[in-house]
Design a protein around this motif. Sequence first.
Motif, PDB file in Angstrom:
ATOM      1  N   LEU A  44     109.588 -72.304 101.127  1.00 40.80           N
ATOM      2  CA  LEU A  44     109.417 -73.187 102.271  1.00 40.80           C
ATOM      3  C   LEU A  44     108.189 -74.074 102.077  1.00 40.80           C
ATOM      4  O   LEU A  44     108.220 -75.279 102.361  1.00 40.80           O
ATOM      5  N   MET A  45     107.120 -73.497 101.587  1.00 36.60           N
ATOM      6  CA  MET A  45     105.899 -74.276 101.363  1.00 36.60           C
ATOM      7  C   MET A  45     106.150 -75.394 100.346  1.00 36.60           C
ATOM      8  O   MET A  45     105.644 -76.511 100.502  1.00 36.60           O
ATOM      9  N   ARG A  46     106.940 -75.111  99.330  1.00 37.40           N
ATOM     10  CA  ARG A  46     107.262 -76.158  98.350  1.00 37.40           C
ATOM     11  C   ARG A  46     108.038 -77.299  99.007  1.00 37.40           C
ATOM     12  O   ARG A  46     107.802 -78.480  98.720  1.00 37.40           O
ATOM     13  N   GLU A  47     108.958 -76.935  99.883  1.00 39.45           N
ATOM     14  CA  GLU A  47     109.741 -77.963 100.589  1.00 39.45           C
ATOM     15  C   GLU A  47     108.835 -78.810 101.477  1.00 39.45           C
ATOM     16  O   GLU A  47     109.001 -80.029 101.585  1.00 39.45           O
ATOM     17  N   ILE A  48     107.883 -78.165 102.117  1.00 40.03           N
ATOM     18  CA  ILE A  48     106.955 -78.888 102.994  1.00 40.03           C
ATOM     19  C   ILE A  48     106.086 -79.846 102.182  1.00 40.03           C
ATOM     20  O   ILE A  48     105.884 -81.000 102.561  1.00 40.03           O
ATOM     21  N   LYS A  49     105.575 -79.359 101.057  1.00 38.97           N
ATOM     22  CA  LYS A  49     104.754 -80.217 100.214  1.00 38.97           C
ATOM     23  C   LYS A  49     105.553 -81.397  99.673  1.00 38.97           C
ATOM     24  O   LYS A  49     105.018 -82.504  99.503  1.00 38.97           O
ATOM     25  N   ALA A  50     106.846 -81.180  99.417  1.00 42.69           N
ATOM     26  CA  ALA A  50     107.697 -82.263  98.925  1.00 42.69           C
ATOM     27  C   ALA A  50     107.852 -83.377  99.962  1.00 42.69           C
ATOM     28  O   ALA A  50     108.168 -84.520  99.605  1.00 42.69           O
ATOM     29  N   LEU A  51     107.619 -83.051 101.236  1.00 42.74           N
ATOM     30  CA  LEU A  51     107.652 -84.064 102.298  1.00 42.74           C
ATOM     31  C   LEU A  51     106.338 -84.840 102.381  1.00 42.74           C
ATOM     32  O   LEU A  51     106.204 -85.737 103.217  1.00 42.74           O
ATOM     33  N   GLY A  52     105.367 -84.464 101.551  1.00 43.68           N
ATOM     34  CA  GLY A  52     104.077 -85.140 101.570  1.00 43.68           C
ATOM     35  C   GLY A  52     103.135 -84.615 102.642  1.00 43.68           C
ATOM     36  O   GLY A  52     102.164 -85.285 102.994  1.00 43.68           O
ATOM     37  N   LEU A  53     103.395 -83.407 103.146  1.00 45.24           N
ATOM     38  CA  LEU A  53     102.574 -82.817 104.207  1.00 45.24           C
ATOM     39  C   LEU A  53     101.626 -81.768 103.635  1.00 45.24           C
ATOM     40  O   LEU A  53     101.938 -81.100 102.644  1.00 45.24           O
ATOM     41  N   GLN A  54     100.479 -81.625 104.270  1.00 42.53           N
ATOM     42  CA  GLN A  54      99.529 -80.600 103.881  1.00 42.53           C
ATOM     43  C   GLN A  54      99.888 -79.273 104.556  1.00 42.53           C
ATOM     44  O   GLN A  54     100.630 -79.245 105.542  1.00 42.53           O
ATOM     45  N   ILE A  55      99.323 -78.175 104.015  1.00 41.49           N
ATOM     46  CA  ILE A  55      99.642 -76.839 104.525  1.00 41.49           C
ATOM     47  C   ILE A  55      98.370 -76.050 104.768  1.00 41.49           C
ATOM     48  O   ILE A  55      97.478 -75.980 103.917  1.00 41.49           O
ATOM     49  N   LYS A  56      98.299 -75.458 105.956  1.00 41.26           N
ATOM     50  CA  LYS A  56      97.287 -74.443 106.260  1.00 41.26           C
ATOM     51  C   LYS A  56      97.987 -73.096 106.335  1.00 41.26           C
ATOM     52  O   LYS A  56      99.021 -72.955 106.994  1.00 41.26           O
ATOM     53  N   LEU A  57      97.444 -72.102 105.662  1.00 41.02           N
ATOM     54  CA  LEU A  57      97.985 -70.751 105.692  1.00 41.02           C
ATOM     55  C   LEU A  57      97.066 -69.839 106.484  1.00 41.02           C
ATOM     56  O   LEU A  57      95.864 -69.775 106.217  1.00 41.02           O
ATOM     57  N   ASP A  58      97.629 -69.125 107.462  1.00 38.12           N
ATOM     58  CA  ASP A  58      96.933 -68.050 108.170  1.00 38.12           C
ATOM     59  C   ASP A  58      97.373 -66.733 107.536  1.00 38.12           C
ATOM     60  O   ASP A  58      98.578 -66.445 107.485  1.00 38.12           O
ATOM     61  N   THR A  59      96.421 -65.910 107.087  1.00 39.49           N
ATOM     62  CA  THR A  59      96.801 -64.678 106.400  1.00 39.49           C
ATOM     63  C   THR A  59      95.749 -63.594 106.592  1.00 39.49           C
ATOM     64  O   THR A  59      94.563 -63.888 106.794  1.00 39.49           O
ATOM     65  N   ASN A  60      96.195 -62.344 106.487  1.00 40.99           N
ATOM     66  CA  ASN A  60      95.249 -61.232 106.485  1.00 40.99           C
ATOM     67  C   ASN A  60      94.848 -60.853 105.060  1.00 40.99           C
ATOM     68  O   ASN A  60      94.024 -59.957 104.868  1.00 40.99           O
ATOM     69  N   GLY A  61      95.445 -61.484 104.066  1.00 36.82           N
ATOM     70  CA  GLY A  61      95.030 -61.299 102.686  1.00 36.82           C
ATOM     71  C   GLY A  61      95.555 -60.068 101.989  1.00 36.82           C
ATOM     72  O   GLY A  61      95.193 -59.810 100.835  1.00 36.82           O
ATOM     73  N   LEU A  62      96.414 -59.300 102.621  1.00 34.89           N
ATOM     74  CA  LEU A  62      96.835 -58.030 102.030  1.00 34.89           C
ATOM     75  C   LEU A  62      98.016 -58.154 101.080  1.00 34.89           C
ATOM     76  O   LEU A  62      98.521 -57.142 100.583  1.00 34.89           O
ATOM     77  N   ARG A  63      98.449 -59.379 100.796  1.00 36.11           N
ATOM     78  CA  ARG A  63      99.404 -59.634  99.712  1.00 36.11           C
ATOM     79  C   ARG A  63      98.770 -60.639  98.747  1.00 36.11           C
ATOM     80  O   ARG A  63      99.185 -61.781  98.636  1.00 36.11           O
ATOM     81  N   PRO A  64      97.734 -60.205  98.024  1.00 34.89           N
ATOM     82  CA  PRO A  64      97.043 -61.144  97.138  1.00 34.89           C
ATOM     83  C   PRO A  64      97.915 -61.669  96.013  1.00 34.89           C
ATOM     84  O   PRO A  64      97.658 -62.756  95.492  1.00 34.89           O
ATOM     85  N   ASP A  65      98.946 -60.925  95.631  1.00 37.55           N
ATOM     86  CA  ASP A  65      99.842 -61.407  94.577  1.00 37.55           C
ATOM     87  C   ASP A  65     100.518 -62.702  95.003  1.00 37.55           C
ATOM     88  O   ASP A  65     100.551 -63.688  94.248  1.00 37.55           O
ATOM     89  N   ARG A  66     101.037 -62.741  96.216  1.00 35.04           N
ATOM     90  CA  ARG A  66     101.696 -63.955  96.704  1.00 35.04           C
ATOM     91  C   ARG A  66     100.680 -65.047  97.026  1.00 35.04           C
ATOM     92  O   ARG A  66     100.931 -66.231  96.799  1.00 35.04           O
ATOM     93  N   MET A  67      99.545 -64.648  97.548  1.00 34.92           N
ATOM     94  CA  MET A  67      98.507 -65.628  97.842  1.00 34.92           C
ATOM     95  C   MET A  67      98.038 -66.307  96.555  1.00 34.92           C
ATOM     96  O   MET A  67      97.819 -67.526  96.518  1.00 34.92           O
ATOM     97  N   GLU A  68      97.902 -65.525  95.501  1.00 26.77           N
ATOM     98  CA  GLU A  68      97.469 -66.095  94.217  1.00 26.77           C
ATOM     99  C   GLU A  68      98.492 -67.112  93.700  1.00 26.77           C
ATOM    100  O   GLU A  68      98.123 -68.172  93.184  1.00 26.77           O
ATOM    101  N   ARG A  69      99.769 -66.784  93.844  1.00 26.74           N
ATOM    102  CA  ARG A  69     100.809 -67.717  93.402  1.00 26.74           C
ATOM    103  C   ARG A  69     100.759 -69.005  94.210  1.00 26.74           C
ATOM    104  O   ARG A  69     100.903 -70.101  93.670  1.00 26.74           O
ATOM    105  N   MET A  70     100.557 -68.893  95.510  1.00 32.89           N
ATOM    106  CA  MET A  70     100.438 -70.085  96.355  1.00 32.89           C
ATOM    107  C   MET A  70      99.259 -70.959  95.928  1.00 32.89           C
ATOM    108  O   MET A  70      99.357 -72.184  95.882  1.00 32.89           O
ATOM    109  N   LEU A  71      98.145 -70.310  95.616  1.00 31.32           N
ATOM    110  CA  LEU A  71      96.967 -71.052  95.177  1.00 31.32           C
ATOM    111  C   LEU A  71      97.204 -71.695  93.813  1.00 31.32           C
ATOM    112  O   LEU A  71      96.878 -72.869  93.596  1.00 31.32           O
ATOM    113  N   THR A  72      97.773 -70.941  92.898  1.00 33.23           N
ATOM    114  CA  THR A  72      98.029 -71.455  91.549  1.00 33.23           C
ATOM    115  C   THR A  72      98.974 -72.649  91.586  1.00 33.23           C
ATOM    116  O   THR A  72      98.793 -73.622  90.831  1.00 33.23           O
ATOM    117  N   ASP A  73      99.954 -72.603  92.475  1.00 33.37           N
ATOM    118  CA  ASP A  73     100.939 -73.685  92.567  1.00 33.37           C
ATOM    119  C   ASP A  73     100.470 -74.836  93.447  1.00 33.37           C
ATOM    120  O   ASP A  73     101.227 -75.785  93.679  1.00 33.37           O
TER     121      ASP A  73
END
Length: 231
Positions: free
Chosen positions: A84-113
Amino acid sequence: MKIKGFQGTSLLDFPGRIASLVFFGGCNLTCPFCHNPTLVLDPDQYPDYPVAEILTELENRRTFIDGVVISGGEPTLDPECINLMREIKALGLQIKLDTNGLRPDRMERMLTDGLIDYLAFDLKTAPARYGELHTAPVDLNALHRAIALVLNSNIDYEFRSTCVPGLVEAADIEAMGAAVSGARRWALQQFVPDHSLDTNLRQHPPLDDSILQSYAVSARRYVGEVLLRGV
């Protein structure tokens, strides 16, 4: 994809930007002060919001919004959140993520991408007290890994903590500050009892503003900027 809510426009959740909000259901914590308890305890009472409809809405709004806030619940639990985040970025929109940080594996992928433009990391209490936030053990290694990811990233971010009576005390501020030492920004928020997951907390008064002010003094020893909200 367990998207349980969509709000068209907000000025509050994405600093300096006008944004739409997407809410995911489910969480890996059951914080007693959570202000979205139904999204945590019983998200399936709400129908899943069709992704195609959200993307159409965002396409229609892209001329007057700057971005989208991805919130919850805990959005990183849903493996489809990244798509979903990729689709949003493809629209030219910025993204803010609210998270508790307990899935760092997915958070790292989001940051890397490059999918996150602003990250709000909910630091709940002193790490040693995280067991009080859930009915199952909490992985503190995941928490510390996620904190390190944020501290070493190039994105704009904030750590934020709701100062709940009995759960965030002076000693906890010191422990939390040590955990995020060197961070750019830490927001301390006043507790609002009205919709707390723990119904006993709904009658509990928030901390006196002077206490939050004293917490801010302590927090400034650890981070570059301290924000006070709700005071």
